[in-house]
Design a protein around this motif. Structure first.
Motif, short mmCIF file in Angstrom:
data_model
loop_
_atom_site.label_atom_id
_atom_site.label_comp_id
_atom_site.label_asym_id
_atom_site.label_seq_id
_atom_site.Cartn_x
_atom_site.Cartn_y
_atom_site.Cartn_z
N VAL A 18 20.37 -13.83 -47.03
CA VAL A 18 21.06 -13.01 -48.02
C VAL A 18 21.20 -13.84 -49.30
CG1 VAL A 18 23.21 -11.83 -48.61
CG2 VAL A 18 22.34 -11.73 -46.26
N ALA A 27 24.35 -8.63 -54.14
CA ALA A 27 23.74 -9.09 -52.90
C ALA A 27 22.35 -8.49 -52.74
CB ALA A 27 24.61 -8.70 -51.71
N SER A 28 21.44 -9.28 -52.20
CA SER A 28 20.08 -8.82 -51.92
C SER A 28 19.56 -9.55 -50.69
CB SER A 28 19.16 -9.04 -53.12
OG SER A 28 19.07 -10.42 -53.42
N THR A 42 20.00 -6.96 -44.80
CA THR A 42 21.18 -6.11 -44.79
C THR A 42 21.71 -5.99 -43.36
OG1 THR A 42 19.84 -4.12 -44.57
CG2 THR A 42 20.46 -4.80 -46.81
N SER A 83 32.91 -4.40 -43.63
CA SER A 83 32.10 -3.21 -43.86
C SER A 83 32.88 -1.92 -43.66
CB SER A 83 30.87 -3.23 -42.95
OG SER A 83 31.22 -3.59 -41.63
N LYS A 92 34.26 -3.21 -53.12
CA LYS A 92 32.80 -3.25 -53.11
C LYS A 92 32.21 -1.88 -53.38
CE LYS A 92 32.80 -3.03 -48.01
NZ LYS A 92 32.49 -1.62 -47.81
N SER A 126 29.13 -0.27 -51.98
CA SER A 126 28.10 -0.46 -50.96
C SER A 126 26.76 0.10 -51.41
CB SER A 126 28.54 0.20 -49.66
OG SER A 126 29.72 -0.40 -49.16
N LYS A 148 25.49 -0.03 -54.27
CA LYS A 148 24.85 -0.96 -55.20
C LYS A 148 24.83 -2.38 -54.65
CE LYS A 148 26.02 1.69 -59.32
NZ LYS A 148 26.68 1.68 -60.65
N ASN A 149 25.27 -2.57 -53.40
CA ASN A 149 25.30 -3.90 -52.78
C ASN A 149 26.01 -4.91 -53.67
OD1 ASN A 149 23.87 -3.05 -50.48
ND2 ASN A 149 21.91 -3.40 -51.50
N THR A 150 27.14 -4.51 -54.20
CA THR A 150 27.87 -5.36 -55.13
C THR A 150 29.33 -5.48 -54.71
OG1 THR A 150 26.43 -4.67 -56.94
CG2 THR A 150 28.49 -5.73 -57.55
#
Length: 127
Positions: free
Chosen positions: A2, A24-25, A28, A53, A71, A73, A75-77
């Motif tokens: 990650v 985050a990238s 997953t 989560s 968060k 979710s 946008k994974n930010t």
């Protein structure tokens, strides 16, 4: 793996506000913990806040009522909204993440628990 990239640090006077972001990238996970940690000059890294989560949140006593972790979710930010900042909030702020199992209970504020880290964002609060 990650990858985590923080942004949004800066300098502010006491009583001001800042918002940190962590993009985050990579891999997953359906269940995960993400957190914010900080290291003040001459001190060890300490936990600030965590979120899992299912949006269960843990705050350090020192920031409860002043900081908000949340968060996006989609946008994974991850974000950290910091209000009523104090000079003792000065430090390098790090984003962290790990896969998580709900059977383990709440996410931990211990940095040794997290394998993935961002490069950090500097926050400076002047009096």
């Amino acid at each position: 793996q990650v990858q985590l990239v923080e942004s949004g640090g800066g300098s502010v006077q006491a009583g001001g506000s800042l918002r940190l972001s962590c993009a985050a990238s990579g891999d997953t996970y359906s269940s995960y913990c993400m957190g914010w940690f900080r290291r003040a000059p001459g001190k060890e890294r300490e936990g600030v806040a965590t979120i899992d989560s299912v949006d269960e949140i843990v705050y350090a006593d020192s920031v409860e009522g002043r900081f908000t972790i949340h968060k996006d979710s989609a946008k994974n930010t991850l974000f950290l909204q910091m209000n009523s900042l104090r000079p003792e909030d000065t430090g390098m702020y790090y984003c962290s993440a790990r896969e998580w199992d709900r059977a383990w209970g709440s996410c931990h504020l211990a940095d040794t628990w997290y394998p993935f880290w961002g490069q950090g964002a500097q926050v400076t609060v002047s009096s």
